[in-house]
Design a protein around this motif. Structure first.
Motif, PDB file in Angstrom:
ATOM      1  N   SER A  17       0.813  -1.218   0.000  1.00  0.00           N
ATOM      2  CA  SER A  17       0.000   0.000   0.000  1.00  0.00           C
ATOM      3  C   SER A  17       0.847   1.269   0.000  1.00  0.00           C
ATOM      4  O   SER A  17       0.319   2.372   0.034  1.00  0.00           O
ATOM      5  CB  SER A  17      -0.949   0.003   1.207  1.00  0.00           C
ATOM      6  OG  SER A  17      -0.245   0.356   2.375  1.00  0.00           O
ATOM      7  N   ASN A  68       4.820   4.921   4.877  1.00  0.00           N
ATOM      8  CA  ASN A  68       3.459   5.487   4.864  1.00  0.00           C
ATOM      9  C   ASN A  68       2.647   5.191   6.125  1.00  0.00           C
ATOM     10  O   ASN A  68       1.473   5.540   6.200  1.00  0.00           O
ATOM     11  CB  ASN A  68       2.682   5.005   3.625  1.00  0.00           C
ATOM     12  CG  ASN A  68       2.212   3.561   3.737  1.00  0.00           C
ATOM     13  OD1 ASN A  68       2.743   2.790   4.539  1.00  0.00           O
ATOM     14  ND2 ASN A  68       1.232   3.189   2.950  1.00  0.00           N
ATOM     15  N   GLY A  69       3.259   4.503   7.090  1.00  0.00           N
ATOM     16  CA  GLY A  69       2.539   4.226   8.331  1.00  0.00           C
ATOM     17  C   GLY A  69       1.883   2.850   8.360  1.00  0.00           C
ATOM     18  O   GLY A  69       1.448   2.384   9.401  1.00  0.00           O
ATOM     19  N   HIS A  70       1.810   2.205   7.182  1.00  0.00           N
ATOM     20  CA  HIS A  70       1.255   0.850   7.121  1.00  0.00           C
ATOM     21  C   HIS A  70       2.366  -0.201   7.056  1.00  0.00           C
ATOM     22  O   HIS A  70       2.096  -1.368   6.809  1.00  0.00           O
ATOM     23  CB  HIS A  70       0.350   0.687   5.897  1.00  0.00           C
ATOM     24  CG  HIS A  70      -0.956   1.429   6.001  1.00  0.00           C
ATOM     25  ND1 HIS A  70      -1.896   1.417   4.999  1.00  0.00           N
ATOM     26  CD2 HIS A  70      -1.471   2.201   6.983  1.00  0.00           C
ATOM     27  CE1 HIS A  70      -2.940   2.162   5.359  1.00  0.00           C
ATOM     28  NE2 HIS A  70      -2.694   2.651   6.550  1.00  0.00           N
ATOM     29  N   VAL A 101       1.853   4.512  12.282  1.00  0.00           N
ATOM     30  CA  VAL A 101       1.269   5.835  12.024  1.00  0.00           C
ATOM     31  C   VAL A 101       1.588   6.831  13.139  1.00  0.00           C
ATOM     32  O   VAL A 101       1.334   8.015  13.004  1.00  0.00           O
ATOM     33  CB  VAL A 101      -0.277   5.786  11.850  1.00  0.00           C
ATOM     34  CG1 VAL A 101      -0.658   5.041  10.598  1.00  0.00           C
ATOM     35  CG2 VAL A 101      -0.950   5.175  13.064  1.00  0.00           C
TER      36      VAL A 101
ATOM     37  N   ASP B  57      -7.254   6.476   3.085  1.00  0.00           N
ATOM     38  CA  ASP B  57      -6.130   5.625   3.498  1.00  0.00           C
ATOM     39  C   ASP B  57      -5.475   4.933   2.300  1.00  0.00           C
ATOM     40  O   ASP B  57      -6.067   4.846   1.225  1.00  0.00           O
ATOM     41  CB  ASP B  57      -6.633   4.574   4.479  1.00  0.00           C
ATOM     42  CG  ASP B  57      -7.502   3.561   3.749  1.00  0.00           C
ATOM     43  OD1 ASP B  57      -8.638   3.913   3.379  1.00  0.00           O
ATOM     44  OD2 ASP B  57      -7.032   2.431   3.497  1.00  0.00           O
ATOM     45  N   SER B  58      -4.286   4.415   2.527  1.00  0.00           N
ATOM     46  CA  SER B  58      -3.512   3.812   1.429  1.00  0.00           C
ATOM     47  C   SER B  58      -4.117   2.525   0.881  1.00  0.00           C
ATOM     48  O   SER B  58      -3.880   2.194  -0.280  1.00  0.00           O
ATOM     49  CB  SER B  58      -2.094   3.501   1.891  1.00  0.00           C
ATOM     50  OG  SER B  58      -1.464   4.647   2.348  1.00  0.00           O
ATOM     51  N   TYR B  59      -4.841   1.781   1.701  1.00  0.00           N
ATOM     52  CA  TYR B  59      -5.438   0.545   1.173  1.00  0.00           C
ATOM     53  C   TYR B  59      -6.528   0.882   0.161  1.00  0.00           C
ATOM     54  O   TYR B  59      -6.590   0.296  -0.920  1.00  0.00           O
ATOM     55  CB  TYR B  59      -6.008  -0.318   2.296  1.00  0.00           C
ATOM     56  CG  TYR B  59      -4.939  -0.904   3.181  1.00  0.00           C
ATOM     57  CD1 TYR B  59      -3.868  -1.611   2.621  1.00  0.00           C
ATOM     58  CD2 TYR B  59      -4.961  -0.757   4.561  1.00  0.00           C
ATOM     59  CE1 TYR B  59      -2.864  -2.131   3.420  1.00  0.00           C
ATOM     60  CE2 TYR B  59      -3.968  -1.277   5.360  1.00  0.00           C
ATOM     61  CZ  TYR B  59      -2.915  -1.958   4.791  1.00  0.00           C
ATOM     62  OH  TYR B  59      -1.920  -2.468   5.577  1.00  0.00           O
ATOM     63  N   THR B  76      -7.048  -1.902  13.726  1.00  0.00           N
ATOM     64  CA  THR B  76      -5.736  -1.408  13.309  1.00  0.00           C
ATOM     65  C   THR B  76      -5.910  -0.006  12.717  1.00  0.00           C
ATOM     66  O   THR B  76      -6.684   0.166  11.786  1.00  0.00           O
ATOM     67  CB  THR B  76      -5.122  -2.318  12.214  1.00  0.00           C
ATOM     68  OG1 THR B  76      -5.153  -3.656  12.677  1.00  0.00           O
ATOM     69  CG2 THR B  76      -3.698  -1.906  11.869  1.00  0.00           C
ATOM     70  N   PRO B  77      -5.204   1.003  13.266  1.00  0.00           N
ATOM     71  CA  PRO B  77      -5.393   2.350  12.730  1.00  0.00           C
ATOM     72  C   PRO B  77      -4.868   2.468  11.300  1.00  0.00           C
ATOM     73  O   PRO B  77      -3.807   1.941  10.973  1.00  0.00           O
ATOM     74  CB  PRO B  77      -4.600   3.251  13.680  1.00  0.00           C
ATOM     75  CG  PRO B  77      -3.743   2.348  14.487  1.00  0.00           C
ATOM     76  CD  PRO B  77      -4.253   0.962  14.379  1.00  0.00           C
ATOM     77  N   LEU B  78      -5.620   3.142  10.451  1.00  0.00           N
ATOM     78  CA  LEU B  78      -5.209   3.364   9.067  1.00  0.00           C
ATOM     79  C   LEU B  78      -4.648   4.775   8.932  1.00  0.00           C
ATOM     80  O   LEU B  78      -4.866   5.614   9.798  1.00  0.00           O
ATOM     81  CB  LEU B  78      -6.411   3.196   8.142  1.00  0.00           C
ATOM     82  CG  LEU B  78      -7.017   1.793   8.083  1.00  0.00           C
ATOM     83  CD1 LEU B  78      -8.312   1.806   7.301  1.00  0.00           C
ATOM     84  CD2 LEU B  78      -6.024   0.820   7.462  1.00  0.00           C
ATOM     85  N   ASN B  79      -3.971   5.022   7.813  1.00  0.00           N
ATOM     86  CA  ASN B  79      -3.399   6.359   7.619  1.00  0.00           C
ATOM     87  C   ASN B  79      -4.362   7.307   6.912  1.00  0.00           C
ATOM     88  O   ASN B  79      -3.955   8.333   6.388  1.00  0.00           O
ATOM     89  CB  ASN B  79      -2.051   6.277   6.891  1.00  0.00           C
ATOM     90  CG  ASN B  79      -2.165   5.643   5.523  1.00  0.00           C
ATOM     91  OD1 ASN B  79      -3.264   5.291   5.085  1.00  0.00           O
ATOM     92  ND2 ASN B  79      -1.046   5.482   4.838  1.00  0.00           N
ATOM     93  N   ILE B 287       2.249  11.429  11.292  1.00  0.00           N
ATOM     94  CA  ILE B 287       1.006  12.001  10.810  1.00  0.00           C
ATOM     95  C   ILE B 287       0.527  13.032  11.837  1.00  0.00           C
ATOM     96  O   ILE B 287       0.414  12.724  13.016  1.00  0.00           O
ATOM     97  CB  ILE B 287      -0.045  10.887  10.578  1.00  0.00           C
ATOM     98  CG1 ILE B 287       0.430   9.985   9.422  1.00  0.00           C
ATOM     99  CG2 ILE B 287      -1.418  11.478  10.273  1.00  0.00           C
ATOM    100  CD1 ILE B 287      -0.489   8.820   9.099  1.00  0.00           C
TER     101      ILE B 287
END
Lengths: 149, 412
Positions: A17, A68-70, A101, B57-59, B76-79, B287
């Motif tokens: 991602s 990117n935090g993931h 993140v 988010d990136s996904y 799970t926290p996303l960006n 972030i």
């Protein structure tokens, strides 16, 4: 240094991602300067593609980079997928960058990534530690990276 | 809640500009609903003329909606905000009472396949987003350019259809890799994407440009972009220029970060941009929080309020001519701009420096000269001239140094 003398092959990759590339552009230059032969897969690499490229290029080391935090979640999925392949079970794989993140250096996160199969984790992109890792790897003839082709 | 037919994002920005106000906007997205809601509310009520942001988010960006959904289930926290994976009612509730004609909200993502995102945002009553066939493909992904062009043509038409009269699309073309891309190419891609949007039914566009290494060069670039937009965009297409605070490696000190943000606000007003996407003091580290975003918005607005537009056009070092040369070379390749863009990259007429995408020729290179200006050291096959003398080969150390030039200058 053994690594630089034999121009070992490194597969450099972003995670599924992660669209960032400056980290990959930088690492390609950095690894090339260490005398390594670099295949740069670029950003957003799905796990299946990573497995295919590992088979195709038979690298001596895989470097996963993410900012990117993931990185933690994506990196975990990638290593689980890689380690499920018998012929890739012993391939040295490392991960680094900004892996969460929150910007925290999370020891628990590192431990889980190690437990899942990473040979080293460079949280927060610790370049000096990475360089030491490359040197140590080169100095150890018992590791696959140190072995002659 | 605003519905299609209400005041558009473009109209809001134009009205603010008429009132002498620079619109400021955060880059903000959270998967946590309370944080996302607080982010929108705090942005709305900041001491500034603001528009809201929902960054995806990136996904979701790469179309992995199931992975995003799983992350929500697992906690799970996303960006960013997974707009496709959350139920429509959730997004409607998120926006209810905060998004309206006086506070438009833009969805920011980075996807080369925007259809589901466009469907989700319009269903929730939003009509502004951003992207582009090139800028949301080449620098940051592995989608083939041809596919991205196809997706974005369809995406534009879908947005125009689902938000008639209010659809607004921003080109991300003025950012590309964030840094080390000379202004002529940034201006050209931004304009080409704006033309692409217009040809696919979008009647309100914004053209972007990201602050680079030298204020004089940047003022000239924004002027070039405005001039070219007037020359090449159909007259009936509403447009404005959006400036991005520096998109590369950010100063690590709070003071340096604040100074760089302030410089971008000043640049926006001086050069005649109507909207500014801000960065925060946390940028180099993680972030940013809602609080940090609000502080950045208010700091930028305060500086903008104290700055006057430049009275006359800036000096000309050739950015306009370079961008125009690139735009004309592309437009001449084919009547279908999507085909023309694809051909241009295949032939290397457009060539993004340091870009790893397989559809990019990868023969162009840039550097920062001793005066701090971005220049071409190699243009590959682009129909423009390199301005630099022979440069030493790029090494990892030199690259790192170039990438941190701005951060270093502001941290000192």
């Amino acid at each position: 240094m053994a690594l630089s003398q034999s121009a070992r092959k490194v597969l450099l990759t972003g995670t599924v991602s992660d669209s960032h590339t400056w980290n990959l552009v930088f690492l390609e230059l950095f690894l090339t300067e260490q005398g390594l032969d670099v295949v740069n897969l670029g950003p957003c690499v799905p796990e299946d593609l990573l497995v295919r490229r590992c088979r195709e290029h038979t690298p001596d080391l895989v470097v996963v980079s993410s900012v990117n935090g993931h990185g933690y979640a994506d990196g975990l999925a990638a290593i689980v997928r890689l380690r499920a392949e018998p012929e890739l079970a012993d391939l040295p794989v490392v991960i680094g960058g900004k892996l969460g993140v929150d910007g925290r250096d999370d020891a628990d996160r590192v431990a889980r990534l190690r437990a899942a199969g990473y040979d080293a984790v460079f949280d927060d992109g610790d370049l000096l530690a990475f360089e030491r890792f490359l040197t140590d790897l080169a100095a150890e003839p018992s590791t696959p990276v140190g072995r002659p082709a | 809640m605003s519905t299609p037919g209400g005041r558009s994002f473009g109209r809001f920005v134009a009205d603010a500009a008429d009132a002498g106000k620079l619109v400021v906007q955060p880059r903000m997205g959270f998967s946590d609903l309370r944080r996302m809601r607080a982010g929108l509310e705090r942005t709305r009520f900041a001491a500034a003329t603001t528009v809201g942001t929902v960054t995806i988010d990136s996904y979701t960006r790469v179309g992995a909606y199931d992975t995003a959904r799983r992350a929500l289930t697992d906690g799970t926290p996303l960006n960013g905000y997974p707009i496709v994976s959350y139920p429509l009612a959730t997004t409607r509730a998120l926006l209810d009472g905060v998004h309206d004609d006086t506070f438009p909200v833009q969805v920011r993502h980075g996807s080369s396949g925007p259809e589901q995102i466009i469907r989700a945002l319009t269903a929730a009553g939003l009509h502004a987003t951003e992207g582009g066939p090139v800028s949301y493909c080449l620098p940051y992904g592995r989608t083939p350019l041809r596919e991205s062009v196809r997706n974005w043509a369809a995406g534009c038409e879908l947005l125009a259809e689902l938000a008639p009269g209010t659809a607004h699309l921003e080109s991300f073309g003025g950012c590309l890799l964030g840094q080390l891309c000379p202004p002529g190419l940034l201006v050209a891609i931004s304009l080409l994407e704006g033309i692409f949007f217009a040809r696919h039914g979008i009647t309100s566009v914004s053209l972007s440009y990201a602050q680079q290494t030298d204020p004089g060069q940047d003022v000239e670039a924004v002027h070039a972009l405005r001039r070219l937009a007037a020359e090449f965009l159909p007259a009936q297409v509403d447009r404005h220029v959006v400036l991005y605070t520096y998109m590369g490696a950010f100063p690590s000190t709070a003071r340096g970060a604040r100074l760089l943000l302030e410089a971008s606000a000043e640049l926006a007003v001086r050069a005649g941009a109507q909207r500014l996407i801000v960065k925060t003091t946390a940028e180099a580290h993680r972030i940013p929080t809602v609080e940090e975003n609000v502080r950045a918005l208010e700091a930028a607005a305060a500086v903008a309020g104290l700055t006057e537009p430049d009275p006359g056009p800036p000096g000309d070092t050739g950015i306009y001519a370079e961008a125009r040369g690139l735009v004309e070379a592309v437009l001449e390749l084919d009547a279908d701009l999507g085909v023309a863009l694809h051909t241009a990259f295949r032939r290397g007429y457009l060539d993004v420096p340091y870009c790893l995408h397989p559809d990019n020729a990868g023969r162009s290179r840039s550097w920062i000269d001793d005066a701090g200006r971005l220049r071409w050291s190699s243009v590959g096959r682009m129909p423009i001239r390199a301005t630099a003398e022979e440069r030493p080969a790029m090494t990892s150390t030199r690259l790192l140094s170039a990438l941190h030039t701005v951060a270093r200058r502001y941290d000192q």
